[in-house]
Design an enzyme around this catalytic site. Sequence first.
Site, PDB file in Angstrom:
ATOM      1  N   THR A 219     -84.387 -43.547  -3.919  1.00  0.00           N
ATOM      2  CA  THR A 219     -83.241 -44.447  -3.762  1.00  0.00           C
ATOM      3  C   THR A 219     -83.308 -45.502  -4.867  1.00  0.00           C
ATOM      4  O   THR A 219     -84.389 -45.849  -5.313  1.00  0.00           O
ATOM      5  CB  THR A 219     -83.363 -45.131  -2.378  1.00  0.00           C
ATOM      6  OG1 THR A 219     -82.996 -44.192  -1.389  1.00  0.00           O
ATOM      7  CG2 THR A 219     -82.471 -46.363  -2.245  1.00  0.00           C
ATOM      8  N   ARG A 247     -75.493 -38.878   9.300  1.00  0.00           N
ATOM      9  CA  ARG A 247     -76.528 -39.917   9.430  1.00  0.00           C
ATOM     10  C   ARG A 247     -76.306 -41.012   8.371  1.00  0.00           C
ATOM     11  O   ARG A 247     -76.061 -40.735   7.211  1.00  0.00           O
ATOM     12  CB  ARG A 247     -77.911 -39.298   9.248  1.00  0.00           C
ATOM     13  CG  ARG A 247     -79.077 -40.302   9.298  1.00  0.00           C
ATOM     14  CD  ARG A 247     -79.532 -40.719   7.912  1.00  0.00           C
ATOM     15  NE  ARG A 247     -80.774 -41.499   7.931  1.00  0.00           N
ATOM     16  CZ  ARG A 247     -81.272 -42.105   6.857  1.00  0.00           C
ATOM     17  NH1 ARG A 247     -80.661 -42.018   5.700  1.00  0.00           N
ATOM     18  NH2 ARG A 247     -82.388 -42.795   6.938  1.00  0.00           N
ATOM     19  N   VAL A 248     -76.382 -42.268   8.801  1.00  0.00           N
ATOM     20  CA  VAL A 248     -76.279 -43.380   7.858  1.00  0.00           C
ATOM     21  C   VAL A 248     -77.607 -44.138   7.899  1.00  0.00           C
ATOM     22  O   VAL A 248     -78.134 -44.413   8.983  1.00  0.00           O
ATOM     23  CB  VAL A 248     -75.102 -44.320   8.228  1.00  0.00           C
ATOM     24  CG1 VAL A 248     -75.078 -45.537   7.320  1.00  0.00           C
ATOM     25  CG2 VAL A 248     -73.773 -43.565   8.125  1.00  0.00           C
ATOM     26  N   GLY A 249     -78.142 -44.458   6.728  1.00  0.00           N
ATOM     27  CA  GLY A 249     -79.428 -45.158   6.675  1.00  0.00           C
ATOM     28  C   GLY A 249     -79.271 -46.667   6.575  1.00  0.00           C
ATOM     29  O   GLY A 249     -78.206 -47.223   6.872  1.00  0.00           O
ATOM     30  N   THR A 270     -86.061 -49.888  -0.081  1.00  0.00           N
ATOM     31  CA  THR A 270     -86.190 -48.426  -0.147  1.00  0.00           C
ATOM     32  C   THR A 270     -87.300 -47.988   0.793  1.00  0.00           C
ATOM     33  O   THR A 270     -88.357 -48.612   0.851  1.00  0.00           O
ATOM     34  CB  THR A 270     -86.495 -47.930  -1.570  1.00  0.00           C
ATOM     35  OG1 THR A 270     -86.781 -46.516  -1.497  1.00  0.00           O
ATOM     36  CG2 THR A 270     -87.671 -48.629  -2.207  1.00  0.00           C
ATOM     37  N   GLY A 273     -85.285 -45.345   6.306  1.00  0.00           N
ATOM     38  CA  GLY A 273     -84.176 -46.201   6.709  1.00  0.00           C
ATOM     39  C   GLY A 273     -84.136 -46.622   8.162  1.00  0.00           C
ATOM     40  O   GLY A 273     -83.805 -47.771   8.471  1.00  0.00           O
TER      41      GLY A 273
HETATM   42  N1  ASP Z   1     -83.718 -45.958   2.653  1.00  0.00           N
HETATM   43  C1  ASP Z   1     -83.113 -44.701   2.353  1.00  0.00           C
HETATM   44  C2  ASP Z   1     -82.501 -44.142   3.613  1.00  0.00           C
HETATM   45  O1  ASP Z   1     -83.147 -44.169   4.634  1.00  0.00           O
HETATM   46  C3  ASP Z   1     -84.066 -43.670   1.799  1.00  0.00           C
HETATM   47  C4  ASP Z   1     -84.961 -44.116   0.670  1.00  0.00           C
HETATM   48  O2  ASP Z   1     -85.075 -45.313   0.390  1.00  0.00           O
HETATM   49  O3  ASP Z   1     -85.573 -43.245   0.030  1.00  0.00           O
HETATM   50  O4  ASP Z   1     -81.413 -43.636   3.569  1.00  0.00           O
END
Ligand code: ASP
Length: 355
Positions: A219, A247-249, A270, A273
Amino acid sequence: MNYKRLIPTVLSILLFSCSQQQETKISDQPESAQTEFALAIHGGAGTIKRENMSPEREAEYRAKLEEALNAGYVVLEDGGSSLDAVIAAVNVMEDSPLFNAGKGAVFTNEGKNEMDAAIMYGADRNAGAVASLTTVKNPINAARAVMENSPHVFLTGRGAELFAAEQGLEIVDPTYFYTENRYNQLQKIIETEKTQLDHSALLELELQDPFFKDRKFGTVGAVALDKDGNIAAATSTGGMTNKRYGRVGDVPIIGAGTYADNETCAVSATGHGEFFIRTVVGHEIASLMRYGQKTLAEAADEVVMDQLVKIEGSGGVISIDKYGNIAMPFNSEGMYRGYRKAGEKAEVMIYKDEK
Ligand code: ASP
């Protein structure tokens, strides 16, 4: 002397000095850390180890991170806003297949790429977010358009895509986001029948299959302070490999993966999530500064190295305050990251042992 007559004066002096202390404590940072402008970026946190990285691949990451930092730096140096700077930095990483955002976004369990992004401006706490995009080339630009050109903060799915198209943003065919490595990564994860953090899942796969040594993830995000003293944060992601359709993070959830307020800090996160949402990471860091009188470094550390660790939430943040102090703690093996302050050169780091 009539001591009784002195009591109100003494009380008001005491009250005044207490309120002064409260005010200065919020952002009581070391003098040496101050800078006219600055920015920090991340390209994802996870199981990133030196022994799993080829020198060529490492050089590619470092070069792209530096390019992103410099893109934001030039904007700030020219007197541009922190908003323009974070967009410039994030766009560079979104356009690279190296990171899990834009071009390099990971796949959902349906074999599609669904992207989330958010941006927030510390001067007025204006914010914009988008989720589940499949056709917008640079999701962070859509988030900014929501912030600036709509009465809303958060648009999702088809509505967000129609809005982005109306705004004249670049729309691409979903196949633009197809990258072979990411697709293979999904197939491997489906085999293991797990939905996991992109990076950790990859480590597991790597143990079973050396092909995955050449993995890609991350990310992306940026935080910046401009010459006018305003801070901003931006984050963009493809989410997690094999995530459920819809799905929403944490990334587009204002206060979780993305947050900015001039009074405290700007944060881009990051990691896994779900845990970042439950910890409300960005706002929690800001609250520890505002109400707990912590410095940026103390607040970010407490959330990432203590609160998240307690619930096994893997990942990290980049954060900046209005003085240009930067804190980038992570509780994973590594985090692609970097910063550049006014008049200084870009610093890029990947592993835990790099400072
Ligand atoms: N935080 C992001 C999510 O959960 C994933 C990531 O940071 O790699 O969508």
